[in-house]
Structure formats: structure tokens, C-alpha cells
Design an enzyme around this catalytic site. Structure first.
Site, mmCIF file in Angstrom:
data_model
loop_
_atom_site.group_PDB
_atom_site.id
_atom_site.type_symbol
_atom_site.label_atom_id
_atom_site.label_comp_id
_atom_site.label_asym_id
_atom_site.label_seq_id
_atom_site.Cartn_x
_atom_site.Cartn_y
_atom_site.Cartn_z
ATOM 1 N N LYS A 5 0.602 -1.302 0.082
ATOM 2 C CA LYS A 5 0.077 0.047 0.134
ATOM 3 C C LYS A 5 0.582 1.612 -0.226
ATOM 4 O O LYS A 5 0.492 2.155 -0.623
ATOM 5 C CB LYS A 5 -1.281 -0.150 1.184
ATOM 6 C CG LYS A 5 -0.509 0.161 2.531
ATOM 7 C CD LYS A 5 -1.613 -0.301 3.952
ATOM 8 C CE LYS A 5 -0.964 0.591 5.082
ATOM 9 N NZ LYS A 5 -0.247 1.921 5.588
ATOM 10 N N THR A 6 2.015 1.281 0.771
ATOM 11 C CA THR A 6 2.747 2.258 0.892
ATOM 12 C C THR A 6 3.358 2.227 -0.207
ATOM 13 O O THR A 6 3.150 3.931 -1.277
ATOM 14 C CB THR A 6 4.062 2.374 1.861
ATOM 15 O OG1 THR A 6 3.229 1.957 3.289
ATOM 16 C CG2 THR A 6 4.872 3.704 1.790
ATOM 17 N N GLN B 227 -7.937 -3.989 9.414
ATOM 18 C CA GLN B 227 -6.833 -4.104 10.833
ATOM 19 C C GLN B 227 -7.418 -2.724 11.181
ATOM 20 O O GLN B 227 -6.453 -1.819 12.393
ATOM 21 C CB GLN B 227 -5.285 -4.047 9.633
ATOM 22 C CG GLN B 227 -4.863 -5.118 9.458
ATOM 23 C CD GLN B 227 -4.105 -4.481 8.294
ATOM 24 O OE1 GLN B 227 -2.486 -3.959 8.960
ATOM 25 N NE2 GLN B 227 -3.505 -4.115 6.903
ATOM 26 N N ASP C 179 -3.219 8.008 4.295
ATOM 27 C CA ASP C 179 -2.507 6.251 4.623
ATOM 28 C C ASP C 179 -3.992 5.857 5.638
ATOM 29 O O ASP C 179 -4.319 6.767 6.849
ATOM 30 C CB ASP C 179 -1.477 6.396 4.972
ATOM 31 C CG ASP C 179 -0.727 4.708 5.351
ATOM 32 O OD1 ASP C 179 -1.956 4.048 4.581
ATOM 33 O OD2 ASP C 179 -0.506 4.790 5.708
ATOM 34 N N GLU C 180 -4.177 4.448 6.341
ATOM 35 C CA GLU C 180 -4.755 4.173 7.433
ATOM 36 C C GLU C 180 -6.584 4.970 7.606
ATOM 37 O O GLU C 180 -6.069 5.309 8.820
ATOM 38 C CB GLU C 180 -4.143 4.043 8.665
ATOM 39 C CG GLU C 180 -2.684 3.891 8.347
ATOM 40 C CD GLU C 180 -2.650 2.186 8.331
ATOM 41 O OE1 GLU C 180 -3.299 1.436 8.706
ATOM 42 O OE2 GLU C 180 -1.390 1.518 8.608
ATOM 43 N N ARG D 77 1.908 -9.943 10.895
ATOM 44 C CA ARG D 77 3.574 -9.200 10.779
ATOM 45 C C ARG D 77 4.572 -10.357 10.423
ATOM 46 O O ARG D 77 5.922 -9.733 10.501
ATOM 47 C CB ARG D 77 3.443 -8.560 12.135
ATOM 48 C CG ARG D 77 2.463 -7.999 13.485
ATOM 49 C CD ARG D 77 2.878 -7.266 12.162
ATOM 50 N NE ARG D 77 1.174 -7.306 11.319
ATOM 51 C CZ ARG D 77 1.042 -6.280 10.177
ATOM 52 N NH1 ARG D 77 1.794 -5.035 10.070
ATOM 53 N NH2 ARG D 77 -0.093 -6.346 9.667
#
Length: 715
Positions: A31-32, A250, A220-221, A654
Site C-alpha cells: 500500500k505504501t 486492521q 493512509d490507514e 506481522r
């Protein structure tokens, strides 16, 4: 612009037409990379000028990484990435308020209170109101005030569904707290968002200015936004050019005010929105991904995504049950030694190898217990000597231990110390929480704003000047009354007015001298930088002499002060006034994850909440029992239980290569022995992805459906 490294879905998002876009990005899906390529694309194709782009994140670390990536993509156009407005919601709002807050009667040299400052201010208010802080603690008031601010409720509008008399208490404390902040020219974290929204609501010309400036917004997020952030974005995005990236699976910060409905309802807010899903995972093995997918399917309400990967099947997930938290910690330590040290057998501890200097009381206690182990099989700290990590070992930076709450770290820390495994705790005692660092920051804040009573109380008698609590209370009341009439008194005027203060002669002279030093520091030559100012503070206040008392502890504390000055060197090319403001703002807005030191070769310990956005080759996920994860507080609330499932999903995803899931038969929590069932998330793991260890071999049996079922435990 070269887009060849992007997959088809990423490319679709990067080249999407102007307008509203919702990018649903699963963990490890790039995504980044997609977000930064989108920024570079719209700049290079001249759809938007860099100065008209607003990119919002939730951590300084993410903002820094994004800016660096955009700079690399825009080869030869560094000025373009520098002119972007990019940062956390709080940092961007702080910069807006520096320009606009005078509309609300504040000075633009306001200081930002952290949670510790907030607690101290509220405690003073509780004392004044004679509210028993043991029955109604300051922490509770702080949390309720924060919730009210996240909902943009002023003290007069407060409506949190509380019963009387608590409702009246909270409203009164909130009102006094805001008044105290205003008189001290201070804001807390929630004010940064709330006051920005209030200015936009009440001053249309100011809002229009920023609407024209920010013609394209990226977030973002997005699943972590709260009501204040949602409204802020709605007010700014009148062009409907808004590109949001997030993953409802998330969303784990409800306790901080985040509202998952913001992402679930995005298509209602923007019916024309283009929705794109990033489902290819580049991070984890197939086994880890398959397990995570099964866990998130426990949640009924979600935007469905099916993660997939071209990565190898990978090692099976290790699922083990240990006897108690000590056994859990020993399993983690032994496994790290075996993997990083290539040890197939446990090594004996050799007392002569122990360091002779600098050992803490805890270290000496552990060594003593180790020696006892040679003569006794039953000793308090452990069941035997743990293997030692060899001096020559693989890097430890790819090892992480995740837990639900910080209280779970104690036994793990003990085992790591015994096994000579270096570690860092993210969210534990941080550099900026050390006494000497807080003292120095308090002095710096007073140079900017002498009305900052939290800082004043901290250092007015540090070093000792004969100004105790009674003297401080008199000075505090004088400052509050002096600045309550709307006129702002500078330090020089303040010292003149100070002649009226009723203090004992010795205390009065000490106070006059203290404020004279502050005035001298505030008039420091503008040609000098921030590091020079900080060194002057240590000398003129006597703090250097006070800290360097000749003891080993004093030397260590002074080293920390020196390190703070080193940090300030990044601002050394700015005039000290501007540098000081930027420095204090940066320190105040540091998130827990921003303090993770990537340069140290250590194992990382952190809560699940701190881990989002990170990834490690080897992850140990401990405490997987009902009542711990999911937490006992969530078991009767479906919404909170859903968030606990999402929290587990974040933990699983993770891991890149190896994942260890650990639960115990019994665990001592706050002194009480608890016997818990294995967490429900363990019951849905795919049988083909799991290898059983320890007592888990007996507790779990495979069934034809391909999932696990847990047998009732006998203890």
C-alpha cells in the site's frame, strides 16, 4: 514514469482518474508503494501541483518514509517532494494552528501537553474540587475528556451517556481543564484536531483558504480515523479529490476513538468512488496467510478480501502450550538462541563470564538464582539454566515478541536477560520519559511560554531553590490571575508585576532570579542555534552541575542530556526560535512506534497495537488465551470482540517466515492464578498449516473439516 514494478491492481490505483478512490489494501500488499507512486504520478502528469497536495498518516515514521520514497520517484525534482504537505493528522493540524489559532484567543507560541502533562493538570483540578482521586482517578477523567474531544464535544455539549453524578463531575473537570489550558496557552493532542475543526466551522474564510490550498488529499490507514478526523477531511475535500487507503480488517484503535464505520461507509459518502482491492500479499508465506485468513473470517461484518501470495508455502506455524508464563518465556528464549545462535543443545551458564560492572539489582538477583540452580531443581525464577546466546550470532532485528498488554512482558524480559539476549521494548520506558530529559524539555518549553504551569512546577525547584509546593501554588495562582483578563504579559512585564506576590523573602528572591534567567534565555541572540541555547540552559540554571554529582548514575543522566542536545543538532541550521518550536512539536507528537530504534541489534517486544505497520521474519505471539486475547473486557460486547479478532489478525500478519503461537495452562495475572481456555482464534487455524508442540499436542485434535477443535482441558 516507470510503473513496471507494480502489479495490475496497484497500477490501476496509481493511474486512477481524479475523484474519490478507496484503496482496500490487505497487510503486506504494497500500500505504501502504491500510495507514494500515486503522489508521484499526479505530480509528474501535472494533474496537481505539489504544494496543493495534502498527504496524511498516523505516524511520523510513515510520513518520513513516504516523503523519502516520493523524492526517489521524482528524480531531479526534490523541491517537488519538499513542497508537499505531508505528516500525521496532529502534526499538520499543529502547523495550521500556528497560523490560525489567534482567532480563538490563543497565542501562536502555544505548547503541546502530552498525556503526563494532562494527568498532572487534572490532578490539580481534582484537588481543588476535593474529588477523591482514588475513587475517581485522573486517568479516567482524561480518557473521558479525550473521548468527548474526539466527538468534538465542548464541556457544555458533553454527552457520553454517563450517569449522574459522574456526568456532572466530568463536565466540571473538563470545563476547568480547558480553562487551565487556555490560561497556560497550551493544547493537548485532542485539541490539535478539535480546535482546527472549530476554526474551520466558525471562520469560513480560513476554511476556504485551506480548501483552495489542498485540492488533492491522500489518507493512509483510513480505518483508524476518528470523528474529528472524518469531519476535518469532509470539510477540506470539497473538490472530492480524495484518495484513501485502508483495511477494515486492521481497525484496532477504537479505544483511541477510531471509528470503523468511516471506511465501511466511504462509498455512501462518495457514491462515485472507485473501489480497488489490493489482495496480493508480498510479505508472508502461504501457511501464515492461510491462517490469518481463517482468523479474520470470524468477523461477520467486513469488506471481503481474499489475500493470496506467490511466496513459498513456508514452514508450518508452531502452536505450543506451556505450563505457565515462565514456561512460555523459556520457550521463546530457547527458540531464539537456537535460531539465531545455531544451537542444537542448551549451553551451561558460566559464572565467570558475567560482567563485573554495571549490573542492576535485577541482574544480580538473576545470577544468584542461576547459581542456585546448580544445587536445586526448584528455584523461584526458573526450572533450570537457560542456554546462552553466543557472542557470534545472527542479527536479532528480525525477531519480535507480541503480546496483548505490557504486563505480559515481565517474565519474557527475565528469560531474555538470563539467556543474554538483548532486547528493546516499544512503548516501555522511553528516552523522552526519563527524568533528566523531561526536565530539559520543561526548561525549553518555559523559554517559549513561561505560563506553562506543568513545566514550571517540574523545574522551578529543580535544582533546589527553596521554592516548594506552597511557593509554587502562590506563583501559579498569580500567573493564572494575571493572564485571565485577555492581555498577554511578556516576561519583562510579568517580573515587574511580580512585586505584588506574597512570598517569604528567600523564596521571593529565588523566584525573581529564576524568572530573570528565563528572560535572559528568551532574549538569547538569534544568531545562535538550538544546541547552543540548550547548553546555556544547563549552565545558567545550574542543571549541569546538579546532574553531574560525581556518581555513576549522575554520569549516565548527563549522557542522556548530551544525547538530547545531539538530537537537536538536526535543527542547527535554523534560528533557535524556529528550531525550538519545531523541536518541541516533533518531540510532543512522537508516537510509540517512532521511538523504535532500528539501528540496534536487539529483539523487539511490543503490544499488538504498537505493531501495526511493521513486519519481521520471526514472530512470537504469546498469551493466546481466552481472557487475554480476546481480552476479558471484550467478551460480552460483539463490537469489542470483533476488534479483538482484528487485533489477532494484525499479529499474525506481522510474520514473514516463521510464526510461533503460544498459550499457557495457567498464568498469574496481577497476583492471581488464572486458568484459561485457549483463544478462540486457535480453533479455526487450518490443520495443514500447523505443527503442535508441548501440551498443545494433547489439547487439540484434528477433524475432517480441516480445522482444529480443542478438547476440554484437565488441570
Amino acid at each position: 514514469m516507470d510503473l513496471s514494478s507494480l502489479n495490475e491492481k496497484q497500477k490501476e490505483a496509481v493511474t486512477a482518474p481524479m475523484g474519490a478512490v478507496l484503496l482496500l489494501a490487505g497487510p503486506g500488499s504494497g500500500k505504501t508503494k502504491t500510495l507514494t507512486n500515486r503522489i508521484a504520478y499526479i505530480i509528474e502528469k501535472k494533474m496537481v501541483k505539489p504544494e496543493n497536495i495534502l498527504a496524511l498518516t498516523f505516524t511520523n515514521k510513515a510520513a518520513k518514509e513516504m516523503r523519502e520514497r516520493v523524492g526517489k520517484l521524482l528524480v531531479g525534482h526534490k523541491a517537488a517532494s519538499d513542497s508537499l504537505t505531508m505528516g500525521t493528522f496532529h502534526a499538520v493540524c499543529a502547523k495550521i494552528l500556528r497560523h490560525e489559532i489567534q482567532a480563538l484567543g490563543y497565542g501562536n507560541n502555544f505548547v503541546i501537553f502530552d498525556s503526563d502533562d494532562q494527568q498532572k493538570t487534572i490532578k490539580e483540578i481534582l484537588e481543588d474540587l476535593r474529588i477523591d482521586s482514588k475513587k475517581l482517578p485522573a486517568q479516567m477523567f482524561g480518557a473521558l475528556i479525550s473521548r468527548g474531544k474526539n466527538l468534538l464535544q465542548t464541556p457544555g455539549e458533553l454527552n457520553l451517556g454517563l450517569d449522574s453524578p459522574l456526568k456532572e463531575h466530568v463536565a466540571e473537570v473538563y470545563a476547568r481543564y480547558q480553562d487551565a489550558l487556555f490560561k497556560q496557552n497550551a493544547l493537548d493532542f485532542d485539541d490539535l484536531l478539535m480546535l482546527t475543526v472549530k476554526i474551520f466551522e466558525n471562520y469560513p474564510k480560513i476554511l476556504t483558504k485551506y480548501q483552495k490550498k489542498f485540492t488533492y488529499i491522500l489518507v493512509d490507514e483510513y480505518q483508524d480515523t476518528n470523528q474529528a478526523q472524518y469531519l476535518l477531511l469532509s470539510m477540506l475535500a470539497t473538490s472530492r479529490n480524495i484518495f484513501v487507503v485502508g483495511d477494515d480488517a486492521q481497525s484496532i484503535y477504537k479505544f483511541r476513538g477510531s471509528d470503523i464505520t468511516n471506511i465501511l461507509n466511504f462509498e455512501k459518502d462518495y457514491p462515485e468512488a472507485l473501489v480497488i482491492k489490493l489482495e496480493q500479499n508480498y510479505r508472508s508465506t502461504k501457511n501464515i496467510l492461510e491462517a490469518a485468513q481463517k482468523v479474520i473470517e470470524l468477523n461477520p461484518e467486513q469488506k471481503p478480501k481474499t489475500l493470496w501470495t506467490e511466496n513459498p508455502q513456508g514452514e508450518k506455524i508452531i502452536l505450543t502450550c506451556e505450563q505457565d508464563e515462565r514456561g512460555e518465556a523459556e520457550f521463546v528464549a530457547k527458540t531464539i538462541v537456537q535460531l539465531a545462535g545455531h544451537e542444537e543443545k542448551e549451553l551451561e551458564y558460566k559464572a565467570e563470564e558475567a560482567p563485573k560492572k554495571g549490573y542492576s539489582i535485577l541482574d544480580r538477583f538473576i545470577m544468584a538464582k542461576r547459581m542456585q540452580a546448580k544445587y536445586s531443581e526448584n528455584f523461584t525464577l526458573g526450572r533450570g539454566v537457560l542456554p546462552q546466546l553466543p557472542k557470534q550470532h545472527d542479527p536479532l532485528t528480525e525477531y519480535c515478541i507480541l503480546y496483548r498488554t505490557h504486563a505480559q512482558s515481565r517474565s519474557i524480559e527475565e528469560a531474555l536477560i538470563e539467556a543474554s539476549i538483548p532486547y528493546q521494548i516499544v512503548g516501555g520506558l522511553k528516552f523522552y520519559d526519563r527524568k533528566e530529559i523531561k526536565d530539559m524539555l520543561a526548561y525549553l518549553r518555559l523559554v517559549v511560554n513561561y505560563r506553562d504551569l506543568v513545566s514550571l512546577k517540574r523545574v522551578i525547584n529543580e535544582p533546589p531553590r527553596g521554592l516548594g509546593d506552597k511557593s509554587y501554588a502562590v506563583i501559579r495562582d498569580f500567573i493564572l490571575n494575571l493572564n485571565s483578563g485577555g492581555k498577554e504579559f511578556g516576561l519583562k512585564d510579568f517580573r515587574t508585576a511580580f512585586a505584588e506576590v506574597k512570598l517569604q523573602p528567600k523564596a521571593y528572591n529565588s523566584a525573581i532570579e529564576f524568572f530573570a534567567v528565563l528572560e535572559e534565555l528568551a532574549d538569547f541572540n538569534d544568531q545562535f542555534g538550538l544546541p547552543e541555547l540548550m547548553r546555556l540552559i544547563t549552565r545558567r540554571t545550574g542543571y549541569e552541575r546538579y546532574v553531574k554529582d560525581g556518581s555513576e548514575k549522575g554520569d549516565s543522566r548527563w549522557e542522556n542530556v548530551e544525547e538530547l542536545i545531539n538530537v537537536a543538532h538536526k535543527f542547527k541550521n535554523l534560528p533557535w526560535r524556529q528550531a525550538l518550536q519545531d523541536f518541541l512539536e516533533e518531540v510532543a507528537l512522537l508516537a510509540e512506534i517512532d521511538q523504535k530504534d532500528d539501528a540496534r541489534d536487539v529483539v523487539t517486544l511490543m503490544t499488538l497495537h504498537s505493531a501495526k505497520g511493521l513486519e519481521f521474519d520471526n514472530v512470537f505471539f504469546v498469551g493466546l488465551e481466552e481472557g487475554i486475547l480476546p481480552h476479558s473486557r471484550s467478551l460480552i460486547n460483539p463490537d469489542e470482540l470483533s476488534e479483538e479478532v482484528r487485533l489477532a489478525y494484525v499479529g499474525l500478519t506481522r510474520a514473514r517466515k516463521r510464526l510461533f503461537l503460544i498459550y499457557t495452562q495457567n498464568r498469574r495475572v496481577f497476583g492471581n492464578l488464572q486458568i484459561n481456555q485457549p483463544s478462540r482464534i486457535l480453533k479455526v487455524l487450518p490443520k495443514t498449516a500447523v505443527e503442535f508442540k508441548g501440551l498443545a499436542k494433547d489439547h487439540f485434535k484434528e477433524v475432517e473439516q480441516g480445522e482444529l477443535t480443542v478438547e476440554p482441558m484437565e488441570f
